[in-house]
Design an enzyme around this catalytic site. Structure first.
Site, short mmCIF file in Angstrom:
data_model
loop_
_atom_site.label_atom_id
_atom_site.label_comp_id
_atom_site.label_asym_id
_atom_site.label_seq_id
_atom_site.Cartn_x
_atom_site.Cartn_y
_atom_site.Cartn_z
N HIS A 1 0.72 -1.18 0.03
CA HIS A 1 -0.15 -0.02 -0.01
C HIS A 1 0.72 1.18 -0.01
CE1 HIS A 1 1.04 -0.24 4.23
NE2 HIS A 1 0.71 1.00 4.38
C1 UD1 Z 1 -1.92 5.13 6.52
C2 UD1 Z 1 -0.55 5.60 6.98
C3 UD1 Z 1 0.50 4.38 6.86
C4 UD1 Z 1 -0.10 3.26 7.33
C5 UD1 Z 1 -1.30 2.90 6.52
C6 UD1 Z 1 -2.03 1.72 6.93
C7 UD1 Z 1 0.12 8.11 7.06
C8 UD1 Z 1 1.11 8.87 6.55
N1 UD1 Z 1 0.10 6.73 6.53
O1 UD1 Z 1 -1.70 5.15 5.13
O2 UD1 Z 1 1.56 4.69 7.83
O3 UD1 Z 1 0.62 2.14 7.10
O4 UD1 Z 1 -2.32 4.10 6.87
O5 UD1 Z 1 -3.13 1.29 6.16
O6 UD1 Z 1 -0.56 8.20 7.98
N2 UD1 Z 1 -8.77 5.29 2.02
C9 UD1 Z 1 -10.02 4.70 2.08
N3 UD1 Z 1 -10.84 4.39 2.95
C10 UD1 Z 1 -10.03 4.67 4.35
C11 UD1 Z 1 -8.91 5.41 4.54
C12 UD1 Z 1 -8.40 5.76 3.33
O7 UD1 Z 1 -10.33 4.48 0.71
O8 UD1 Z 1 -10.90 4.40 5.32
C13 UD1 Z 1 -8.19 5.65 0.85
C14 UD1 Z 1 -8.31 7.09 0.52
O9 UD1 Z 1 -8.46 7.21 -1.11
C15 UD1 Z 1 -7.15 7.70 0.83
C16 UD1 Z 1 -6.01 6.76 0.74
O10 UD1 Z 1 -6.81 5.57 0.92
O11 UD1 Z 1 -6.73 8.95 0.15
C17 UD1 Z 1 -4.93 6.97 1.68
O12 UD1 Z 1 -5.34 6.90 3.04
P1 UD1 Z 1 -4.44 7.77 4.14
O13 UD1 Z 1 -4.92 7.46 5.48
O14 UD1 Z 1 -3.94 8.91 3.48
O15 UD1 Z 1 -3.22 6.85 4.03
P2 UD1 Z 1 -3.10 5.19 4.08
O16 UD1 Z 1 -2.01 5.07 2.42
O17 UD1 Z 1 -3.93 4.47 4.23
#
Ligand code: UD1
Length: 379
Positions: free
Chosen positions: A207
């Site tokens: 991811h």
């Molecule tokens: C975050 C953490 C990372 C961790 C990961 C575990 C940061 C910088 N990153 O990354 O350290 O390893 O979580 O999963 O804090 N999204 C959804 N549903 C959700 C949440 C996110 O669809 O419930 C999608 C959205 O399009 C979003 C993308 O995932 O833009 C990224 O989500 P985000 O919380 O920004 O970071 P992760 O990549 O999940």
């Protein structure tokens, strides 16, 4: 006077860390009142509510509902919402775990309001500032008043950055507390029924933006997975970010991701939606090998003695390389295939379990925290 502690979670890897800490603080409930704050960084059923239920976490006392966004926007949204909460509730300390954006955002708000910050999983360093989590770790540790570490090297990292020794406590790994508690309840994910032999498969998680956001890197990795799957079927527990990128590459099969697995192209890679904690523990425990770019999985694989190929150039958890089952392979398909061949033909030497990764870390944190809070002036 009873002290109030704001306990913060935001994203999936936080939940298995906070659960044992809240449990260990229960016997102290007369002197410590915990308030569970969920920032809403992860909001999907499968990334959040499902894990809350499986980890037997209470409903959050406060849900900030910030959702996704750029780093600045997400961090800022958490800060604004958490500041309001702190001004209302006036906690005596804020406890944050791990290294996600919610961790640093709440740490910063607290420090500015002169609310002491407690950081669990402090001192890990990858020395790679292109990784957003590394910046979150450095900043959170610099702001913290009480720092709990998972390994001796983390203590050394903090001391080298000028953190006074008296603030640092080596307690082991709270995520392993959860693993040990819930492993007996782990259960096979439905996708395993698809495999010819349910005891012979590899697991994948992927991811990190550095692996999935560049189409050529992602395409190369998918090629490596497809090659490996000719020899060893693979189960790929996806993340929403990766699903979006797969779709951009034309993998429309992700439109119908099912618990029982959806085939990636015509390979033997089986895609699933994000698995629950209990299903993922089972997968990791029974896998021949795991391929991952996660941080925590490197540690869980070490304890479960499952060989782990980490698809990154560096790790903030070098103890898993030195003592555990972890091997850094980067993202070059040739290197990944070579290491995998090596593991399939030679097996893996018996790893050591790192010091204090024994299931008692949260109890030690609770004891130290209670003693420390007794010495803090109340609000
Ligand atoms: C975050 C953490 C990372 C961790 C990961 C575990 C940061 C910088 N990153 O990354 O350290 O390893 O979580 O999963 O804090 N999204 C959804 N549903 C959700 C949440 C996110 O669809 O419930 C999608 C959205 O399009 C979003 C993308 O995932 O833009 C990224 O989500 P985000 O919380 O920004 O970071 P992760 O990549 O999940």
């Amino acid at each position: 006077m009873r002290k109030k502690v704001a306990c913060v979670v935001g994203a999936r890897p936080n939940f298995m860390k906070i659960a044992p800490i809240l449990e260990a603080l229960e016997p102290y409930s007369e002197e410590i009142g915990c308030r569970l704050i969920h920032t809403g960084q992860h909001y999907d059923e499968r990334l959040s509510s499902l894990l809350f239920r499986q980890l037997e976490l209470p409903e959050p006392d406060m849900y900030l509902g910030v959702g996704s966004g750029t780093h600045a926007r997400q961090t800022a949204d958490v800060m604004v919402a958490f500041e309001d909460d702190c001004l209302r509730e006036k906690p005596d300390a804020t406890l944050v775990v791990g290294d996600v954006n919610s961790t640093v955002a709440c740490g910063l708000v607290s420090a500015k309001l002169q609310i002491p910050v407690v950081h669990v999983e402090a001192g890990l360093r990858s020395r790679d500032r292109t990784m957003p989590e590394e910046i979150n770790r450095i900043v959170t540790d610099a702001l913290s008043d009480l720092l709990f570490t998972t390994c001796r090297e983390a203590d050394r990292n903090l001391l080298a950055e000028g953190v006074p020794a008296g603030k640092i406590h080596f307690v082991g790994n709270v995520m392993i507390d959860s693993l040990r508690k819930f492993l007996p309840k782990s259960r096979p994910p439905a996708v395993l029924e698809r495999l010819p032999d349910r005891s012979r498969f590899g697991a994948i998680t992927l991811h990190r933006p550095s692996n999935v956001d560049d189409p050529s890197i992602l395409r190369n990795l998918l090629g490596a997975f497809a090659d490996i799957s000719e020899r060893l079927p693979l189960v790929f527990s996806t993340h929403p970010r990766t699903v979006t990128r797969l779709k951009e590459l034309g993998h429309d099969e992700v439109d119908v991701l099912a618990e029982e697995g959806t085939r990636l192209g015509d390979s033997h890679v089986w895609l699933t939606p994000p698995l629950g904690y209990l299903e993922f523990l089972y997968l990791l425990d029974h896998a021949t090998v795991v391929l991952t770019d996660s941080g925590g999985i490197q540690e869980e694989a070490t304890v479960l003695q499952t060989p782990c190929l980490t698809l990154r150039e560096n790790t903030e958890r070098p103890i898993t390389l030195e003592q555990g089952t972890n091997i850094l392979v980067g993202r070059d398909p040739k290197a990944i295939l070579e290491k995998l061949e090596f593991i399939l033909s030679n097996g893996f030497p018996e790893p050591k379990i790192p010091e204090k990764w024994d299931g008692n870390s949260s109890a030690e944190i609770a004891q130290i925290l209670a003693e420390w809070l007794r010495k803090q002036p109340g609000n």
